[in-house]
Design a protein around this motif. Sequence first.
Motif, short mmCIF file in Angstrom:
data_model
loop_
_atom_site.label_atom_id
_atom_site.label_comp_id
_atom_site.label_asym_id
_atom_site.label_seq_id
_atom_site.Cartn_x
_atom_site.Cartn_y
_atom_site.Cartn_z
N HIS A 52 0.68 -1.21 -0.12
CA HIS A 52 -0.20 -0.28 -0.16
C HIS A 52 0.98 1.81 -0.27
N GLY A 79 -3.29 -6.02 4.72
CA GLY A 79 -3.96 -5.50 5.78
C GLY A 79 -3.64 -4.81 6.56
N ALA A 80 -4.05 -4.09 7.63
CA ALA A 80 -3.64 -3.88 9.03
C ALA A 80 -5.05 -4.34 10.11
N HIS A 82 -5.71 -4.45 13.82
CA HIS A 82 -5.74 -3.92 15.26
C HIS A 82 -5.85 -5.27 16.61
N ARG A 89 -8.19 -2.97 8.26
CA ARG A 89 -8.22 -1.66 6.96
C ARG A 89 -7.31 -2.18 6.07
N ASP A 93 -6.26 1.91 2.69
CA ASP A 93 -7.54 3.12 3.90
C ASP A 93 -6.33 2.37 5.39
N ILE A 94 -4.83 2.31 5.48
CA ILE A 94 -4.09 1.77 6.11
C ILE A 94 -3.27 3.18 6.31
N THR A 95 -3.92 3.06 7.58
CA THR A 95 -3.07 4.83 7.76
C THR A 95 -1.59 4.72 9.36
N ARG A 98 4.13 0.54 9.62
CA ARG A 98 4.35 -0.87 10.12
C ARG A 98 5.72 -0.89 11.50
N TRP A 103 -0.52 -3.44 16.04
CA TRP A 103 -1.32 -3.89 14.77
C TRP A 103 -0.66 -4.94 14.85
N TRP A 105 0.08 -7.28 10.63
CA TRP A 105 -0.35 -7.22 9.43
C TRP A 105 -0.39 -8.71 8.37
#
Length: 297
Positions: A52, A79-80, A82, A89, A93-95, A98, A103, A105
């Motif tokens: 991303h 995707g990430a 929580h 996300r 949409d990932i904010t 890493r 979080w 992954w």
Amino acid sequence: MTDPACFSATGSTAVTFPSGALEDRAVVRHVRALADGYGLVCDTTPFHPEDHSWPDQPGDRGAVEYGGRVLPVVDSVIGAAHRVTGELRVAGDITVRRGDPDWTWHVVHVVTDEPWDLAGHEVRLSVDPGRRAGLSAGHTGCELVGPALNAALRERWGKEVALDSLGAPDFDKIAIVSSRIGAHGSVDRYRMSKSLRRKGFVAEGLAGELGDLEARVNALLAQWVAEDVPVTVRTDGPSIADRRHFVCAVRQGTVTAACGGTHVATTGELGRVTARLELAEDGKELVLRTSMGEMAT
């Protein structure tokens, strides 16, 4: 949707694509609806996802099989999730960054058929081998053309800057704006900005020397292909969250670069590699097109 806490708290997706794997057995840990289909998260996968933050290599396509059903995987993305809430996300949409301990992954396999009955079950994952082979060749060529370009531009630096793994000023890393991998090829774009000149790069007369620069780059690429040396991916761990590095020992030294993509096994598999340079009329962008046969659209 499956219980979000059970998949996010158990760690990031394990990946087998760094070793070249195309098939695997996996357990579906999470299913969720997406804007353009459904996303499957498994405990392990051979699928390489599009990153991303630096979307150079497109995600793998293929299939997921369970109970006689075959669901086409039309894309693979990051995707990430929580660890506590299970919030997932996906892609753009990932904010979060890493390394954030809150979080995990994951590789999200995008399908268009409803996959709710797959949750919690073991499935067979298989990657489209032809598409993977083309993208792997394109990415390997891209990793090699960077240091070849750096070597060709070595004399155009008037100040000391960071060096690449072969000891040349790292124009490729300093000036690059975007990179896009295709089947058997790549397109890299470099910003010829005032800040680049302030760092010591001499751009005057570049347009008139493109042909000579191309010849130098292509000569190095031809040499490295002829050497037919191994290409490996060194990993810091088994998960998609762990860092990976491209490694290839050529005559001038060992080319190394942080790289999350897939690659061919040896440089000889690339065949003839051709680089072409284009400078924008206003001189503000240099485009490097690398091909091994025809690039796919």
